[in-house]
Design a protein around this motif. Structure first.
Motif, PDB file in Angstrom:
ATOM      1  N   SER A   2       0.855  -1.186   0.000  1.00 35.28           N
ATOM      2  CA  SER A   2       0.000   0.000   0.000  1.00 35.28           C
ATOM      3  C   SER A   2       0.893   1.239   0.000  1.00 35.28           C
ATOM      4  O   SER A   2       2.034   1.201   0.448  1.00 35.28           O
ATOM      5  N   LEU A   3       0.349   2.326  -0.507  1.00 34.78           N
ATOM      6  CA  LEU A   3       1.113   3.565  -0.612  1.00 34.78           C
ATOM      7  C   LEU A   3       0.212   4.729  -0.226  1.00 34.78           C
ATOM      8  O   LEU A   3      -0.911   4.834  -0.718  1.00 34.78           O
ATOM      9  N   SER A   4       0.697   5.592   0.644  1.00 35.56           N
ATOM     10  CA  SER A   4      -0.058   6.778   1.044  1.00 35.56           C
ATOM     11  C   SER A   4       0.794   8.015   0.789  1.00 35.56           C
ATOM     12  O   SER A   4       1.955   7.923   0.423  1.00 35.56           O
ATOM     13  N   ALA A  22       0.298   5.630   6.507  1.00 35.88           N
ATOM     14  CA  ALA A  22       0.654   4.417   5.759  1.00 35.88           C
ATOM     15  C   ALA A  22      -0.081   3.205   6.335  1.00 35.88           C
ATOM     16  O   ALA A  22      -0.574   2.353   5.597  1.00 35.88           O
ATOM     17  N   LYS A  23      -0.196   3.141   7.651  1.00 37.52           N
ATOM     18  CA  LYS A  23      -0.901   2.023   8.284  1.00 37.52           C
ATOM     19  C   LYS A  23      -2.385   2.024   7.931  1.00 37.52           C
ATOM     20  O   LYS A  23      -2.968   0.977   7.655  1.00 37.52           O
ATOM     21  N   ALA A  24      -3.019   3.192   7.935  1.00 36.62           N
ATOM     22  CA  ALA A  24      -4.440   3.282   7.589  1.00 36.62           C
ATOM     23  C   ALA A  24      -4.660   2.865   6.137  1.00 36.62           C
ATOM     24  O   ALA A  24      -5.614   2.145   5.830  1.00 36.62           O
ATOM     25  N   ALA A  25      -3.786   3.304   5.232  1.00 38.67           N
ATOM     26  CA  ALA A  25      -3.908   2.918   3.824  1.00 38.67           C
ATOM     27  C   ALA A  25      -3.765   1.409   3.659  1.00 38.67           C
ATOM     28  O   ALA A  25      -4.496   0.776   2.897  1.00 38.67           O
ATOM     29  N   TRP A  26      -2.819   0.820   4.380  1.00 41.72           N
ATOM     30  CA  TRP A  26      -2.604  -0.628   4.348  1.00 41.72           C
ATOM     31  C   TRP A  26      -3.860  -1.350   4.812  1.00 41.72           C
ATOM     32  O   TRP A  26      -4.312  -2.300   4.172  1.00 41.72           O
ATOM     33  N   ASN A  27      -4.434  -0.909   5.935  1.00 42.08           N
ATOM     34  CA  ASN A  27      -5.650  -1.532   6.458  1.00 42.08           C
ATOM     35  C   ASN A  27      -6.823  -1.400   5.494  1.00 42.08           C
ATOM     36  O   ASN A  27      -7.588  -2.344   5.295  1.00 42.08           O
ATOM     37  N   GLN A  28      -6.984  -0.234   4.879  1.00 48.21           N
ATOM     38  CA  GLN A  28      -8.076  -0.023   3.926  1.00 48.21           C
ATOM     39  C   GLN A  28      -7.914  -0.911   2.698  1.00 48.21           C
ATOM     40  O   GLN A  28      -8.889  -1.516   2.231  1.00 48.21           O
ATOM     41  N   LEU A  29      -6.700  -0.997   2.172  1.00 40.18           N
ATOM     42  CA  LEU A  29      -6.459  -1.840   1.003  1.00 40.18           C
ATOM     43  C   LEU A  29      -6.726  -3.304   1.322  1.00 40.18           C
ATOM     44  O   LEU A  29      -7.415  -4.003   0.574  1.00 40.18           O
ATOM     45  N   ALA A  43      -2.075 -11.947   3.334  1.00 36.44           N
ATOM     46  CA  ALA A  43      -1.242 -10.900   3.927  1.00 36.44           C
ATOM     47  C   ALA A  43      -0.780  -9.960   2.826  1.00 36.44           C
ATOM     48  O   ALA A  43      -0.712 -10.334   1.659  1.00 36.44           O
ATOM     49  N   LEU A  44      -0.468  -8.758   3.211  1.00 36.14           N
ATOM     50  CA  LEU A  44       0.095  -7.776   2.283  1.00 36.14           C
ATOM     51  C   LEU A  44       1.524  -7.481   2.706  1.00 36.14           C
ATOM     52  O   LEU A  44       1.835  -7.498   3.899  1.00 36.14           O
ATOM     53  N   PRO A  45       2.384  -7.175   1.743  1.00 36.21           N
ATOM     54  CA  PRO A  45       3.734  -6.738   2.123  1.00 36.21           C
ATOM     55  C   PRO A  45       3.671  -5.352   2.783  1.00 36.21           C
ATOM     56  O   PRO A  45       2.604  -4.910   3.175  1.00 36.21           O
ATOM     57  N   ALA A  46       4.723  -4.679   2.819  1.00 34.37           N
ATOM     58  CA  ALA A  46       4.878  -3.423   3.557  1.00 34.37           C
ATOM     59  C   ALA A  46       3.936  -2.313   3.119  1.00 34.37           C
ATOM     60  O   ALA A  46       3.407  -2.297   2.013  1.00 34.37           O
ATOM     61  N   ALA A  47       3.777  -1.373   4.030  1.00 32.82           N
ATOM     62  CA  ALA A  47       3.097  -0.112   3.739  1.00 32.82           C
ATOM     63  C   ALA A  47       4.175   0.954   3.589  1.00 32.82           C
ATOM     64  O   ALA A  47       5.221   0.884   4.221  1.00 32.82           O
ATOM     65  N   SER A  48       3.909   1.941   2.746  1.00 30.04           N
ATOM     66  CA  SER A  48       4.897   2.987   2.530  1.00 30.04           C
ATOM     67  C   SER A  48       4.203   4.333   2.404  1.00 30.04           C
ATOM     68  O   SER A  48       3.015   4.411   2.168  1.00 30.04           O
ATOM     69  N   ASP A  49       4.959   5.390   2.552  1.00 29.85           N
ATOM     70  CA  ASP A  49       4.440   6.743   2.454  1.00 29.85           C
ATOM     71  C   ASP A  49       5.386   7.564   1.587  1.00 29.85           C
ATOM     72  O   ASP A  49       6.599   7.337   1.599  1.00 29.85           O
ATOM     73  N   VAL A  50       4.835   8.511   0.844  1.00 28.78           N
ATOM     74  CA  VAL A  50       5.614   9.356  -0.065  1.00 28.78           C
ATOM     75  C   VAL A  50       5.996  10.649   0.645  1.00 28.78           C
ATOM     76  O   VAL A  50       5.221  11.183   1.418  1.00 28.78           O
ATOM     77  N   ARG A  51       7.187  11.120   0.406  1.00 25.55           N
ATOM     78  CA  ARG A  51       7.604  12.410   0.948  1.00 25.55           C
ATOM     79  C   ARG A  51       8.432  13.166  -0.097  1.00 25.55           C
ATOM     80  O   ARG A  51       8.981  12.577  -1.000  1.00 25.55           O
ATOM     81  N   TRP A  52       8.475  14.478   0.037  1.00 24.01           N
ATOM     82  CA  TRP A  52       9.302  15.312  -0.828  1.00 24.01           C
ATOM     83  C   TRP A  52      10.712  15.376  -0.246  1.00 24.01           C
ATOM     84  O   TRP A  52      10.883  15.462   0.952  1.00 24.01           O
TER      85      TRP A  52
END
Length: 53
Positions: A2-4, A22-29, A43-52
């Motif tokens: 998942s990616l947020s 990232a955790k909320a996006a993972w749970n929703q997906l 199971a899903l692999p890791a959750a990640s988040d984007v940053r500048w």
């Protein structure tokens, strides 16, 4: 995976309504995938988040 985008939105601002962690996006997906037998996952692999940078 998942990616947020929460951190990127915090950095740049003006992202009304897109404040998932990232955790909320993972749970929703995972919840959505598991709501249909055709897309069910154990199971899903890791959750990640984007940053500048």
């Amino acid at each position: 995976m998942s990616l947020s985008q929460r951190v990127a939105c915090e950095q740049r601002g003006d992202c009304t309504g897109t404040d998932n962690t990232a955790k909320a996006a993972w749970n929703q997906l995972r919840t959505e995938l598991n709501s249909h037998t055709e897309t069910e996952v154990g199971a899903l692999p890791a959750a990640s988040d984007v940053r500048w940078w």
